[in-house]
Design a protein around this motif. Structure first.
Motif, PDB file in Angstrom:
ATOM      1  N   CYS B   6     115.510  25.823  36.700  1.00 43.33           N
ATOM      2  CA  CYS B   6     116.038  24.712  37.485  1.00 43.33           C
ATOM      3  C   CYS B   6     117.456  24.429  36.976  1.00 43.33           C
ATOM      4  O   CYS B   6     117.671  24.349  35.771  1.00 43.33           O
ATOM      5  N   TRP B   8     118.958  21.877  36.657  1.00 39.72           N
ATOM      6  CA  TRP B   8     119.005  20.657  35.858  1.00 39.72           C
ATOM      7  C   TRP B   8     118.038  20.707  34.673  1.00 39.72           C
ATOM      8  O   TRP B   8     118.401  20.394  33.567  1.00 39.72           O
ATOM      9  N   CYS B   9     116.800  21.083  34.940  1.00 39.68           N
ATOM     10  CA  CYS B   9     115.751  20.962  33.914  1.00 39.68           C
ATOM     11  C   CYS B   9     115.606  22.207  33.054  1.00 39.68           C
ATOM     12  O   CYS B   9     114.881  22.189  32.061  1.00 39.68           O
ATOM     13  N   HIS B  59     112.362  21.880  42.956  1.00 39.52           N
ATOM     14  CA  HIS B  59     111.626  21.567  41.726  1.00 39.52           C
ATOM     15  C   HIS B  59     110.738  20.358  42.021  1.00 39.52           C
ATOM     16  O   HIS B  59     110.970  19.257  41.528  1.00 39.52           O
ATOM     17  N   CYS B  63     112.364  17.427  38.965  1.00 41.30           N
ATOM     18  CA  CYS B  63     113.455  16.517  39.336  1.00 41.30           C
ATOM     19  C   CYS B  63     113.637  16.388  40.847  1.00 41.30           C
ATOM     20  O   CYS B  63     114.522  15.682  41.302  1.00 41.30           O
TER      21      CYS B  63
HETATM   22 ZN   LIG Z   1     114.463  20.164  37.780  1.00 45.70          ZN
END
Ligand SMILES: [Zn+2]
Lengths: 1004, 96, 201
Positions: B6, B8-9, B59, B63
């Motif tokens: 991801c 972000w994650c 995701h 998120c």
């Molecule tokens: Zn994420």
């Protein structure tokens, strides 16, 4: 006769700890450290099974996971498990096992008569003999064959064991705890990388457990002990023994089954998970999975007492027993000479080593001759004798691919054979790695890796100990380095090493008569009873692809998945077709490497935990009131609330009447709720819903319908404007998640310019829905501060205020057609408000009702339920809801309404149905036809529609239904027919609104 | 089971994600300007390649962000992960 | 007692307590707290700065981090989404609303949306990993970090509180019964491993 073949003081078994066990109804004694197989051999039990097709006597052939013959039904009652390999069962006191392939008994076997009808069982015999007629197969052949073949029996009572799963991540996963794997793990461990070492045995050491090799001038197991000690001491290392890596999946994801209590008697096992399924994700994987010895394919190579040379060696060195008293060794390579010497040193007479090679002149051969073992070069075994145990072998001279000269019979009770070694590349190939053929070693070895994989040791075709240790270390270092860790270099390690003569491949050992003509059978696949002649026949019949050969002959399709047979079969097929082994190619390797129990795959996802049970805050009350529940997605929703001695029909009638005549209450908390905020929220709703939202003012609610881009109805619900820039959208119970995903996908991908945020609040609110003529009076008593009259609080509006002392949102919507209020309170006040409604409503005759009454009442009003009256092929127009499709704006799916197919006039349309017999409730899903004489099952062309909802109505005092019928709206008044089992029901097409068509009741 | 990074994650198991099919299919600005075939092409037709494929993933258990992934449908190798609105990096992958 | 809040696992309080295995793991449901879902553009100083001065708390911009300002938590949920967690009956929502009025933000009271389970003890990490695919190794995941993932088949928002480790599991109310039942089942074996319990035949 307990332990007659035991070698006192030898092996890794504990000669002081005797364990009683029971096999095929007889008591025996074994030792701690035994497998069931070794304990049986120590007692002189060699005949343990009957073969699958011919019911030939079979013995223990291996000492590991590749065992094709010694399959047993382990334990009894709920612990009973079929087809477990005796070579992998750790002995415990009180163990009980039976042969699976022996009915009525191993010793006297009616099925052996099959040997007389052997011609029946040629390649493809299932297909040729039994597939037609089908009925005969089902009723006669299959049960008979299954009983005779003895596939084992599934237990009939629930498994009392528990199972669990574990997710773990590591930098370095080493599969295999032999010399290469231990070396790789040590290298990784010294780098501080997170290391997992997984091995299927109870003890680390791999092949070293079974050999008398030396490392650094000391017994190899001393090196193993030091290595294990070092690994155990490191916090960055996890050692999993009794753990089989059975599957290698994408992105270095491996499945491993750890057997935690299988080695303990069921009655004494601690109450922990018996087996654990590890989900391992590794940055780098080192495969040190070793190699499996190949049998030689000669005439009658399947008699009990014939085993792999490495197995014989293992039984002597590891398990401290003599697998026979007089042995013959048959080998085409030097490795088995070591086994011969170990047998000799254990006191077993070695009558001869039969070697097809003309000049076996390696160091081990010289040693054998020096020790007085007769080495017969350029020779082959051409026949064997002995019914329940091998008694003698026939040896002839080998010249090219023919045998000739005098036949010499040599007496023996053990034949140790070796046709070379096959690297264990199952996991490597599951990971999509590609193999190449190594002609010198006569085996397939890893060539092109497909993931972050390293292969080392015998799995990579390395069979020389010192080199294997060095390569293992290097592989561990390289893997650690690729994962971002530095490991110190290790000095070279010295180990036992012999100069060897090259192996001579001999895929079929010839006999005097051509293959398949004589009495002898050259077995290739022992578990499925496939002979070399079967493969030749299949090739002659045109099954030239190895994948076809496999399926036609069933070679490699047993529970052993052809660990012993695949390479031999492949080589024999190649030889028959006159092509090279690489040209023939291999079959696909699929998980699992060894069988995995369903129990461990399910883990704790069984019973009440098999799927999440979602409940509302009022659930306890429903339970106490004896509600019957319905599963709606993962939710448990009250279906109806039966009173004492009331059946479902009576309960529904009472609940429906109550709502229509006084007041009912429904737990509607499961509806999806999405809080939508932002200055562009109206524009957003305009694009998502088919209808317009610009005119909706603060405090108003509106019903909306949304479609996918194909124009088909996706979801519906009421959305309310809570503020200038704030809306609360409701969705159907089952679609709460998908709708939020749908909204986010458009906001994030296509319309990032829209300033809108969506937040799920489904679980924040409990919804208590009261409906019926007395709903306003009841609510008035609970919410005295809120004006509830029709003018102050009109239909499709929203108010805030206190209900039963709790700050609430009130919505005037109606899904029943009656005056109705939906009370929303934060879920932790839900039970309180519900109980207050019940207490206050008592004098008004309040009646809790469930989803079924809700369904009946809404259907009487012709309100559809998305997912029940629609199925992804239905447009708003099909539902007669053209009024909800705006002509003034674009929205998702709009363009599709103009597509030729979507605009057809003969599409299935929603209509009502009234069965001629008012007592007849049509089953939902019933197909409808126009022909009164059609009988079920009908031709598809006759079907004109189907029933989507069908109930008995209390208020109509008759049955009714909703249906989707081709061109249905133009056919109102016509009669259709529902051919059911044993009868045909006639029903008249009507408008889909049965009650209060003018909506005169919803304002009370 | 894929390991998807991801944006972000970071890397997470496939179970946390939802695949949204082929990426970079823009919704037509003016659907009415399209004939039936062109509209059907947008709604129904996908390239479904054997090999490199650019697809959308969400995701959804994390998120809740949508993003793009370039994945080989043969080897499942993922060679690029990039946010919505970004162009994929040039080079395809090391292997099919 | 109209105001008394009944948590989703009120009926399981004793079952949760009984599941405890001393020196291994303990499980309880925390009392209700105020939870606000906050959405906004963190790159916009008007938003981030206003939140910071109103709450004296800096919203974490690094994914999956938790900011802790004297008991007021901000859990990163997404690049424009945080879960603010404060004491029960705080005026968090009102303060944010007045401070951020006029801005494009979303402030949503989700106090009753998720309940918080506290799972702590030396075996807590292992128990979570029986059903959670996250890498919870201390090298990767430690105190002050949060992550959204799954526990068995339920959504999970996980926050590690300390190195013991103690975790706070934010679980949606409707899933709380399932998640708690699952955890109790997963905890069982430590009790028997400890006592050396034997099954009965
Ligand atoms: Zn994420």
């Amino acid at each position: 006769m307990n332990g007659a073949y035991r070698l006192p003081g030898k092996g890794r078994v504990d000669h002081e700890r005797r364990l009683n066990f029971n096999f095929n109804g007889r008591r025996y004694e074994g030792l701690a450290g035994d497998t069931l197989a070794s304990a049986l051999l120590a007692n002189g039990v060699v005949l343990v099974a009957r073969s699958f097709k011919y019911h030939r006597p079979r013995g223990i052939m291996t000492a590991g996971a590749e065992e094709p013959n010694a399959l047993v039904q382990l334990e009894t009652g709920p612990w009973s498990e079929p087809n477990i390999r005796a070579t992998q069962i750790e002995l415990y006191s009180g163990l009980e096992a039976r042969s699976v392939n022996a009915w009525p008994s191993v010793g006297f076997d009616i099925g052996a008569l099959n040997g007389l009808f052997a011609r029946l069982f040629v390649a493809g015999f299932y297909y040729k003999t039994f597939m037609r007629p089908k009925l005969l197969w089902e009723r006669l052949y299959e049960p008979a064959i299954r009983r005779m073949a003895g596939m084992g029996k599934a237990p009939t009572t629930p498994d009392p064991e528990i199972y669990d799963k574990m997710h773990a991540h590591c930098d370095l996963l080493v599969v295999g705890g032999g010399p290469a794997g231990l070396a790789a793990a040590l290298a990784g461990a010294r780098s501080d990388a997170r290391v997992f070492l997984v091995d299927e045995q109870n003890e680390l050491g791999g092949s070293l457990l079974s050999r008398r090799a030396e490392i650094e001038g000391a017994p190899a197991m001393e090196w193993v002990a030091k290595a294990v000690e070092e690994l155990e001491a490191r916090a960055n290392v996890t050692l999993l023994t009794r753990a089989s890596a059975f599957g290698y999946y994408d992105h270095n994801y491996l499945g491993v089954v750890e057997r935690r209590t299988d080695h303990i008697a069921p009655s004494r096992r601690p109450l922990i998970a018996r087996q654990r399924l590890w989900h391992l994700r590794a940055k780098e994987v080192v495969l040190a999975t070793g190699a499996i010895e190949r049998p030689l394919v000669f005439a009658d190579n399947d008699r009990p007492g014939i085993m792999l040379a490495s197995a014989a060696q293992s039984y002597v060195n590891r398990y401290g027993l003599a697998p026979g008293k007089r042995a013959v060794v048959f080998t085409n390579n030097d490795g088995a000479y070591e086994a011969a010497l170990d047998l000799l040193d254990a006191g077993v007479e070695v009558a001869a080593i039969v070697d097809p090679r003309s000049k076996p002149e390696g160091e081990l051969a010289a040693l054998a001759r020096k020790r007085g073992i007769e080495v017969l070069a350029s020779a082959a075994i051409t026949a064997t004798r002995g019914r329940k145990r091998i008694a003698a072998v026939e040896v002839m001279a080998l010249e090219g691919d023919r045998v000739r000269g005098p036949r010499a019979w040599i007496g023996c009770d053990l034949l140790a054979m070796s046709g070379g070694w096959t690297p264990t590349v199952h996991l490597f190939c599951q990971a999509k790695g590609r193999l190449r053929y190594d002609a010198t070693k006569a085996c397939l070895v890893p060539d092109v890796i497909a993931q972050a994989t390293h292969v080392t040791g015998a799995a990579n075709g390395g069979f020389e100990l010192a080199a294997v240790l060095g390569e293992g270390f290097a592989a561990g270092r390289a893997a650690a380095s690729r994962a971002g860790f530095e490991s110190p270099e290790a000095p070279p390690i010295t180990a036992t090493s012999y100069r060897e003569s090259p192996l001579h491949p001999l895929w079929i050992v010839p006999s005097v008569k051509p293959l398949g003509r004589g009495h002898g059978k050259h077995f290739v696949d022992f578990q499925n009873d496939i002979t070399a002649a079967d493969i030749l026949l299949a090739a002659r019949e045109g099954y030239e692809s190895v994948e076809h050969l496999k399926r036609y002959t069933t070679t490699g399709m047993g529970t052993d998945q052809g660990k012993l047979s695949n390479v031999n079969a492949l080589a024999i097929l190649s030889g028959t077709l006159g092509q090279s082994i690489p040209e023939t190619g291999t079959t696909t390797f699929r998980a699992p490497y060894t069988p995995v129990s369903y129990g461990v795959l399910a883990g704790r996802d069984i019973g009440d935990l098999s799927d999440p049970i979602r409940i509302t805050a009022i659930h306890e009350w429903h339970l106490e009131r004896g509600a019957v529940f319905e599963d709606v997605g993962q939710w448990k929703r009250p279906w109806y609330f039966p009173r004492k001695n009331e059946d479902m029909a009576a309960a529904l009638k009472r609940e429906c009447k109550a709502v229509r005549e006084s007041v009912g209450v429904l737990d509607a908390s499961t509806l999806g709720k999405i809080d939508i905020q932002g200055p562009d929220a109206v524009e957003f709703l305009n694009r998502i819903y088919t209808n317009g939202w610009s005119t909706l003012t603060y405090g108003q609610s509106r019903y909306g319908m949304m479609c996918h881009e194909d124009g088909m109805v996706f979801d519906d619900g009421v959305t309310t404007r809570l503020g200038e820039n704030r809306f609360l959208m409701t969705t159907t119970t089952g679609n709460a998640g998908p709708v939020l995903d749908w909204l986010e996908s458009w906001l994030q991908t296509e319309w990032p310019e829209l300033r809108v945020y969506c937040t799920s609040v489904t679980d924040q609110w409990v919804t208590v829905s009261i409906a019926g003529p007395k709903a306003r009076k009841l609510l008035g008593e609970l919410a005295p501060e809120i004006a509830l009259d029709g003018e102050s609080f009109p239909f499709m509006t929203f108010r805030q205020g206190k209900v039963a002392g709790v700050e609430a949102r009130l919505f005037r919507v109606s899904f029943t057609g009656e005056l109705s209020f939906e009370i929303n309170v934060p879920s932790w006040h839900g039970l309180h408000v519900w109980e207050a409604v019940m207490a206050t409503g008592e004098k008004h005759g309040i009646t809790p009702y469930g989803t079924e009454t809700m369904h009946v009442l809404r259907a009487e009003k012709g309100f559809v339920i998305v997912g029940q009256d629609t199925d992804g092929t239905v447009t708003p127009e099909d539902l007669g809801m053209g009024w909800i499709v705006s002509k003034k704006k674009d929205f998702l799916g709009r363009r599709s309404f103009a597509r030729v197919d979507t605009a057809r006039s003969d599409r299935k349309q929603l209509v009502g149905l009234l069965p001629d017999d008012p007592k007849e409730v049509l089953p939902e899903g019933t197909q409808l036809v126009g022909d009164a004489n059609a009988r079920s099952p009908m031709a598809r062309s006759l079907m004109v529609g189907h029933v989507t909802s069908s109930y008995a109505s209390a208020v109509l005092e008759r049955s009714f239904a909703l249906a989707l019928v081709k061109g249905g709206r133009a056919r109102i008044g016509e009669t259709l027919y529902a051919p059911l089992v044993g009868k045909t029901v006639a029903a008249r097409i009507t408008e889909p609104v049965f009650f209060d068509p003018k909506n005169e009741r919803r304002d009370g | 089971m894929l390991l998807i990074e991801c944006p972000w994650c970071g890397p997470r198991d496939e179970v946390e994600f939802r695949c949204g099919g082929e990426a970079h299919i823009a919704r037509p600005q003016d659907p009415d300007a399209l004939d039936d075939a062109a509209w059907a092409d947008y709604v129904f037709m996908r390239t479904n390649p054997k090999g490199w494929h650019r697809e959308r993933w969400c995701h959804s258990q994390g998120c809740r962000r949508w993003f793009n992934v370039r994945r080989s449908t043969v080897s499942h190798e993922i060679t690029a992960v990039y946010k919505m609105g970004e162009e994929p990096p040039e080079a395809e992958g090391s292997a099919q | 007692m109209a105001d008394a809040k009944r948590s989703p696992l009120a009926f399981m309080t004793s079952a949760l307590a009984e599941a405890e295995v001393p020196d291994a793991v303990a499980l309880r449901e925390l009392s209700p707290r105020t939870q606000i879902d906050l959405r906004g553009e963190v790159a916009d100083p008007a938003f981030a700065g206003t939140v910071e001065s109103a709450l004296r708390l800096t919203l974490p911009r690094t994914p999956n981090r938790v900011a802790d300002a004297g008991g007021l938590l901000a859990l990163w949920l997404g690049p424009d989404e945080w879960l603010l967690v404060g004491p029960e009956a705080s005026d968090l929502e009102a303060r944010l609303r007045s401070a951020l009025s006029g801005q494009h933000v979303a402030i949503t009271d989700v106090s009753a949306n998720r309940t918080v389970l506290e799972l702590g003890g030396p075996k807590a990490r292992e128990i979570l990993n029986k059903g959670c695919p996250l890498d919870l190794d201390p090298r990767v995941f430690g105190p002050g970090q949060c992550a959204q993932s799954i526990l068995a088949r339920a959504q999970l928002l996980l926050h590690q509180r300390d190195i013991e480790p103690t975790y706070h599991l934010y679980v949606r109310g409707s899933f709380a019964f399932y998640a708690a039942s699952w955890l109790i089942d997963a905890m069982k074996e430590y009790r028997f491993a400890k006592r050396g319990g034997r099954r009965e035949r």
